[in-house]
Design a protein around this motif. Structure first.
Motif, PDB file in Angstrom:
ATOM      1  N   THR A   1     -37.599  23.663  35.447  1.00 19.64           N
ATOM      2  CA  THR A   1     -38.526  23.224  36.477  1.00 19.64           C
ATOM      3  C   THR A   1     -38.676  21.699  36.435  1.00 19.64           C
ATOM      4  OG1 THR A   1     -39.715  25.309  36.270  1.00 19.64           O
ATOM      5  CG2 THR A   1     -40.845  23.529  37.425  1.00 19.64           C
ATOM      6  N   CYS A   2     -38.857  21.156  35.238  1.00 23.94           N
ATOM      7  CA  CYS A   2     -38.993  19.707  35.059  1.00 23.94           C
ATOM      8  C   CYS A   2     -37.640  19.003  34.965  1.00 23.94           C
ATOM      9  CB  CYS A   2     -39.773  19.404  33.789  1.00 23.94           C
ATOM     10  SG  CYS A   2     -41.431  20.078  33.726  1.00 23.94           S
TER      11      CYS A   2
ATOM     12  N   CYS B   1     -45.283  21.305  33.200  1.00 23.59           N
ATOM     13  CA  CYS B   1     -45.448  22.116  34.415  1.00 23.59           C
ATOM     14  C   CYS B   1     -46.167  23.446  34.161  1.00 23.59           C
ATOM     15  CB  CYS B   1     -44.090  22.380  35.065  1.00 23.59           C
ATOM     16  SG  CYS B   1     -42.981  23.407  34.085  1.00 23.59           S
TER      17      CYS B   1
END
Length: 101
Positions: free
Chosen positions: A38-39, A89
């Motif tokens: 995600t990051c 996140c």
């Protein structure tokens, strides 16, 4: 043709990252370095503890001795379930159930 070669380059980079860093932290009890998709960065997991079945089973068993001993499993991290999160996140990246000591 250049788009296709570009996609293949991303897959090669992706597979190299997977070999260097873990992507799932299931079964690991301590904070661990992993790669967050995600990051898109390597991170060290943040762990949150919660009571598991093992905690309550040990509580019931130890309550037969004394009530004070029955509260002991709630203080032990080994009996707790552990959930790994990305510190940026907050995505869940792994889970470990509590252990029977």
């Amino acid at each position: 043709m250049s788009e296709h070669s570009h996609l293949m380059d991303e897959n090669v980079v992706q597979s190299q990252i997977n070999f260097k860093y873990k992507t799932k932290l299931n079964g690991i009890s301590e904070p661990c370095e992993f790669y967050c998709f995600t990051c898109n960065k390597p991170r060290v997991s943040r762990i949150e503890y919660s009571y598991s079945k093992a905690t309550f089973i040990w509580c019931c068993i130890l309550c037969f001795c004394t009530i004070i001993l029955g509260l002991l499993p709630f203080c032990m991290q080994k009996c707790s379930s552990k959930t790994h999160y990305c510190p940026d996140c907050d995505k869940i990246v792994g889970h470990t159930d509590g252990e029977f000591c």
